[in-house]
Design a protein around this motif. Structure first.
Motif, PDB file in Angstrom:
ATOM      1  N   VAL A  86       0.956  -0.945   0.056  1.00 31.26           N
ATOM      2  CA  VAL A  86      -0.009   0.013  -0.042  1.00 31.26           C
ATOM      3  C   VAL A  86       0.975   1.253  -0.139  1.00 31.26           C
ATOM      4  N   LEU A  87       0.644   2.216  -0.930  1.00 31.75           N
ATOM      5  CA  LEU A  87       1.326   3.525  -1.060  1.00 31.75           C
ATOM      6  C   LEU A  87       0.369   4.669  -0.583  1.00 31.75           C
ATOM      7  N   VAL A  92       5.489   9.367  -1.609  1.00 28.26           N
ATOM      8  CA  VAL A  92       5.630   8.040  -2.222  1.00 28.26           C
ATOM      9  C   VAL A  92       5.148   7.620  -3.594  1.00 28.26           C
ATOM     10  N   LEU A  93       3.681   8.359  -3.542  1.00 26.76           N
ATOM     11  CA  LEU A  93       2.904   8.053  -4.781  1.00 26.76           C
ATOM     12  C   LEU A  93       3.755   8.539  -5.916  1.00 26.76           C
ATOM     13  N   LYS A  94       4.328   9.760  -6.060  1.00 30.48           N
ATOM     14  CA  LYS A  94       5.178  10.360  -6.972  1.00 30.48           C
ATOM     15  C   LYS A  94       6.287   9.539  -7.212  1.00 30.48           C
ATOM     16  N   ASP A 383      11.218  -7.149 -11.068  1.00 28.72           N
ATOM     17  CA  ASP A 383      11.800  -6.940  -9.803  1.00 28.72           C
ATOM     18  C   ASP A 383      12.414  -5.476  -9.537  1.00 28.72           C
ATOM     19  N   VAL A 384      12.161  -4.957  -8.475  1.00 30.42           N
ATOM     20  CA  VAL A 384      12.573  -3.278  -8.496  1.00 30.42           C
ATOM     21  C   VAL A 384      12.866  -2.982  -7.068  1.00 30.42           C
ATOM     22  N   GLU A 385      14.222  -2.453  -6.826  1.00 20.75           N
ATOM     23  CA  GLU A 385      14.286  -1.873  -5.619  1.00 20.75           C
ATOM     24  C   GLU A 385      13.851  -0.588  -5.385  1.00 20.75           C
ATOM     25  N   PHE A 386      13.067  -0.394  -4.104  1.00 25.25           N
ATOM     26  CA  PHE A 386      12.316   0.843  -4.164  1.00 25.25           C
ATOM     27  C   PHE A 386      12.157   1.077  -2.504  1.00 25.25           C
ATOM     28  N   ARG A 387      12.741   2.344  -2.049  1.00 29.79           N
ATOM     29  CA  ARG A 387      12.708   2.532  -0.662  1.00 29.79           C
ATOM     30  C   ARG A 387      13.430   1.553   0.408  1.00 29.79           C
ATOM     31  N   GLY A 388      14.478   1.295  -0.375  1.00 29.20           N
ATOM     32  CA  GLY A 388      15.132  -0.085   0.541  1.00 29.20           C
ATOM     33  C   GLY A 388      14.762  -1.305   0.535  1.00 29.20           C
ATOM     34  N   THR A 403      -4.913   9.727  -0.601  1.00 32.31           N
ATOM     35  CA  THR A 403      -4.017  10.512   0.343  1.00 32.31           C
ATOM     36  C   THR A 403      -3.075  11.411  -0.217  1.00 32.31           C
ATOM     37  N   SER A 404      -2.897  11.605  -1.603  1.00 29.83           N
ATOM     38  CA  SER A 404      -2.399  12.637  -2.104  1.00 29.83           C
ATOM     39  C   SER A 404      -3.340  13.765  -2.290  1.00 29.83           C
TER      40      SER A 404
END
Length: 500
Positions: A86-87, A92-94, A383-388, A403-404
């Motif tokens: 969940v974003l 984080v959405l951007k 597969d992606v690295e995202f925010r650690g 939420t935005s």
């Protein structure tokens, strides 16, 4: 004695089988959790039901927003046995939908529609099929005037048909739902089917009723249950099963229109989107890998018809109710319309740059009404690295667009209707990056420019001709949604329109 022993044997065998089944299920559950151990933390799930015991199924989106207060703007949530990330919040959405647009452009699970679409069509397709369909649709609509003066004239014409119908109410109370649906739907019908429908056309009204019904059902508690437990709910009787039946009825109508076009097709003079799709199918008939076929045409056309009808009409319906709750805003709109447009001509898009308050109000209606609060779920395309964290390919992503739209770091008074969110100190219109009414990134609404035209021309034309008269005191009007799921459903209401 033998019977007794056979019962013991049967009971023993049954117990062993049950234990084996439970063990297998638990093994699969924990294996699945191990596979997704690189995901961000979230509430601890239970086998099979996931985290559904920790939310209010009637208010799933609000529950997900509340969980973000505990687990942060990015957390893992299990919809039944399906892990999702969940974003929440603009930043984080951007980063996901815009900065890593390609990686987050897959289409996620949305069982209410996918039971019918099977992943086909422009809205619910993914991969190369979706890319080709989107490019084709944008190119075709541009050729038929979307975003240009030619479609603007069509919207202005439809606005006058709408006003004529409103005049027939003679100031008496009425429900605007189907008038607004007819107006919004006729614009997409012009592009897709090449023609509009009369507001009294019984088949047309039946189709609008199917769309309105599905929109409500997908946002109801039953719709939320289907979203959370699709494999169980498809066998459970209830109103959610009507969604599939309604799509079949919509598809039958579209199929009839496709056949009408096929019988009268002139490849040298395409009349609408369907004609162009039929021509594309002919051009690619020898391409074994083509994504242009009869089934894709049917499901894409239904997608466009549904999306082009409901979102604009729901926004207008919600907007009129908001304006009755805030008569001081309506009064300022009348003043700006009278000063810029006056009464002798129809509103046009050129007026928009000279009407900053109206522009701000329309944006604030879209922000506050929040018609599509979570967009349609996405997936990660690789597969992606995202925010650690490592997000694996095909992981479901739930982007809480709402939420935005209500992010307190970008809107000073997010929970209130306030047009100054889009005005600077000098009263000029100002953009706000957190405004995501049309979603963002690769999956941004392809009809955004069309919807912007419709909202501006329809609303200004209505207010140029009428004053809104509620049936209760403004302070008693409830502008919270009736329900929130796929969409935020405005409460049903009646009102009066008084000719100016």
């Amino acid at each position: 004695m033998e019977l007794f022993l056979s019962r013991i044997d049967f009971g023993g065998v049954f117990g062993i089988l049950l234990a084996m089944v439970v063990s297998c299920l638990l093994f699969l559950h924990f294996s699945s959790r191990k596979k997704f151990r690189t995901l961000p933390p979230g509430p601890t799930p239970l086998p099979f039901i996931g985290n559904m015991h920790q939310v209010d199924i009637k208010e799933l989106i609000n529950s997900l927003k509340e969980l973000s207060k505990t687990y942060g703007p990015m957390y893992t949530f299990h919809l039944g046995s399906r892990p999702c990330v969940v974003l929440s919040g603009y930043q984080v959405l951007k980063e996901a939908l815009i900065d890593k647009a390609e990686e987050f452009s897959g289409r996620g699970d949305f069982p209410a529609v996918q039971m019918w679409s099977k992943g086909n069509g422009i809205v619910y397709g993914t991969g190369e099929r979706w890319r080709q369909l989107r490019r084709f649709a944008i190119s075709t609509f541009k050729n038929f005037g979307m975003g240009k003066r030619s479609i603007e004239e069509r919207i202005k014409e439809e606005a006058q048909f709408l006003v004529a119908e409103f005049h027939k109410t003679e100031g008496k109370p009425f429900d605007p739902t189907f008038f607004l649906s007819c107006a919004g739907s006729n614009i997409i019908c012009t592009l897709v089917f090449g023609d509009r429908f009369e507001y009294t056309d019984k088949k047309f009204l039946m189709l609008l009723d199917l769309i309105n019904s599905n929109w409500k059902l997908m946002s109801s508690t039953w719709g939320q249950m289907l979203f959370s437990f699709p494999e169980i709910m498809k066998y459970v009787p209830g109103p959610h099963r009507q969604i599939y039946k309604n799509y079949l009825k919509l598809a039958r109508f579209v199929g009839e229109r496709l056949e009408m076009n096929r019988q009268t097709l002139d490849v040298n003079n395409p009349r609408d989107f369907i004609d162009c799709f039929l021509i594309k199918i002919q051009q690619e008939k020898n391409n074994l890998d083509t994504h242009f076929n009869e089934d894709t045409m049917l499901k894409t056309t239904v997608n466009l018809f549904f999306a082009g009808t409901e979102t604009v009409s729901s926004t207008l319906r919600y907007g009129l109710r908001i304006l009755m709750r805030h008569p001081e805003v309506e009064e300022k709109l009348h003043e700006e319309i009278d000063r810029v447009i006056r009464v002798n001509r129809s509103p046009c898009m050129e007026d928009r740059s000279r009407m900053p308050y109206t522009d701000a109000v329309i944006h604030e209606i879209q922000r506050y009404a929040d018609i599509v609060p979570m967009a349609v779920p996405h997936t990660v395309t690789r597969d992606v690295e995202f925010r650690g964290y490592t997000l694996p390919k095909d992981l479901n992503i739930i982007p809480l667009i709402c939420t935005s739209q209500f992010d307190p770091t970008h809107f000073k008074n997010p929970t209130s209707f306030d047009p100054t969110h889009f005005l600077d100190e000098s009263g000029r219109f100002k953009k706000n990056d957190a405004f995501m009414a049309f979603s963002a990134g690769k999956r941004v609404c392809l009809g955004e420019s069309l919807a912007v035209m419709e909202l501006f021309i329809f609303l200004t034309t209505i207010l140029q001709n009428f004053k809104l008269k509620p049936l209760m005191k403004p302070e008693d009007i409830d502008i919270t949604p009736e329900s929130t799921g796929l969409g935020s459903i405005p409460r049903p209401y009646q009102f009066c329109l008084i000719a100016r």
